[in-house]
Each structure stands twice: as structure tokens, then as C-alpha cells.
Scaffold this active site. Sequence first.
Site, mmCIF file in Angstrom:
data_model
loop_
_atom_site.group_PDB
_atom_site.id
_atom_site.type_symbol
_atom_site.label_atom_id
_atom_site.label_comp_id
_atom_site.label_asym_id
_atom_site.label_seq_id
_atom_site.Cartn_x
_atom_site.Cartn_y
_atom_site.Cartn_z
ATOM 1 N N GLY A 26 -59.844 10.394 -30.246
ATOM 2 C CA GLY A 26 -60.778 9.272 -30.241
ATOM 3 C C GLY A 26 -60.122 8.012 -30.741
ATOM 4 C CE1 TYR A 40 -59.133 2.473 -30.826
ATOM 5 C CE2 TYR A 40 -58.768 1.207 -32.824
ATOM 6 C CZ TYR A 40 -59.492 1.449 -31.675
ATOM 7 O OH TYR A 40 -60.590 0.682 -31.386
ATOM 8 N N GLY A 58 -54.751 9.872 -33.147
ATOM 9 C CA GLY A 58 -55.474 11.133 -33.203
ATOM 10 C C GLY A 58 -56.558 11.130 -32.145
ATOM 11 C CG ASP A 70 -47.261 10.173 -23.080
ATOM 12 O OD1 ASP A 70 -48.330 9.598 -23.379
ATOM 13 O OD2 ASP A 70 -47.219 11.359 -22.696
ATOM 14 C CG HIS A 123 -50.676 6.419 -26.163
ATOM 15 N ND1 HIS A 123 -51.398 7.564 -26.374
ATOM 16 C CD2 HIS A 123 -49.689 6.744 -25.275
ATOM 17 C CE1 HIS A 123 -50.880 8.541 -25.655
ATOM 18 N NE2 HIS A 123 -49.839 8.071 -24.979
#
Length: 138
Positions: free
Chosen positions: A47, A43, A45, A105, A63
Site C-alpha cells: 500500500g 510508501y 511496503g 524496478d 515506484h
Amino acid sequence: MRTLWILAVLLLGVEGNLVQFELLIMKVAKRSGLLSYSAYGCYCGWGGHGRPQDATDRCCFVHDCCYGKVTDCNPKTASYTYSEENGEIVCGGDDPCKKQVCECDRVAAICFRDNIPSYDNKYIQFPAKNCQEKPEPC
């Protein structure tokens, strides 16, 4: 050194929030998000698919789910404001969508920091063929 130069050039071409996310990770987790989390597990990166491989990869899964709930702006380009109060990141501003992106974030950066012990180099450049399991729901 050449790799760092290429990464710096690529980072300059990225708009808004992804740059802020990198800076937030550096501030909170004390490591580069670009170098540590841009190609990690299933997960972290671009996509994401399959099941998270460890607690660090789960930070990226959560996230991604958080970004998926943002509807009134593009979380990858929306610029937000935040401050640091008593060592904690506080998302600010009047735009609820941008504040939501900031919260996504902020939570991810804290998750990365709290799960540094789970970080395992075997998940760097993890092959997508190993991420074929049915994904869990957000």
C-alpha cells in the site's frame, strides 16, 4: 536468526516479480529490499498513503506510481528479463508490459542506491497514523 528464517520462508511463497525486485535491489543498492524497504516510511511496503517522508520513501512513492501505470500485466507477478552491461541494468525481452515493470524496478533500485544517505531508522515500521496527509498526485 528466527526472523531471517521466517522472511526466507515468506519470500519463497512470493511469485515472479517481487522476488526479482528483491534481487535487483540487492544487486544495485547492495542491501536487502525485504529487510530495508518492506516497512519504511509511508510508501515502502504494501500500500502507501500520505506524503513521502524522505528521499528514500519517495523512491517507493515513485515506484508505486510507476506500477500504477502498468495496465497489460500484473506488476507484482510478471516475470521479466534483464542483463547487466557495463555495470548498468538493462531491461530486455519482447513483452512491452514486462519491460515496463522491469524499468519501474530498475529505477527504484537505482533510487534506493542513490538515496542511501537519506535512509533514517526512525522511518522503519513508521506508524500509519503519521501518513494521513493528502497524497500528492503521481
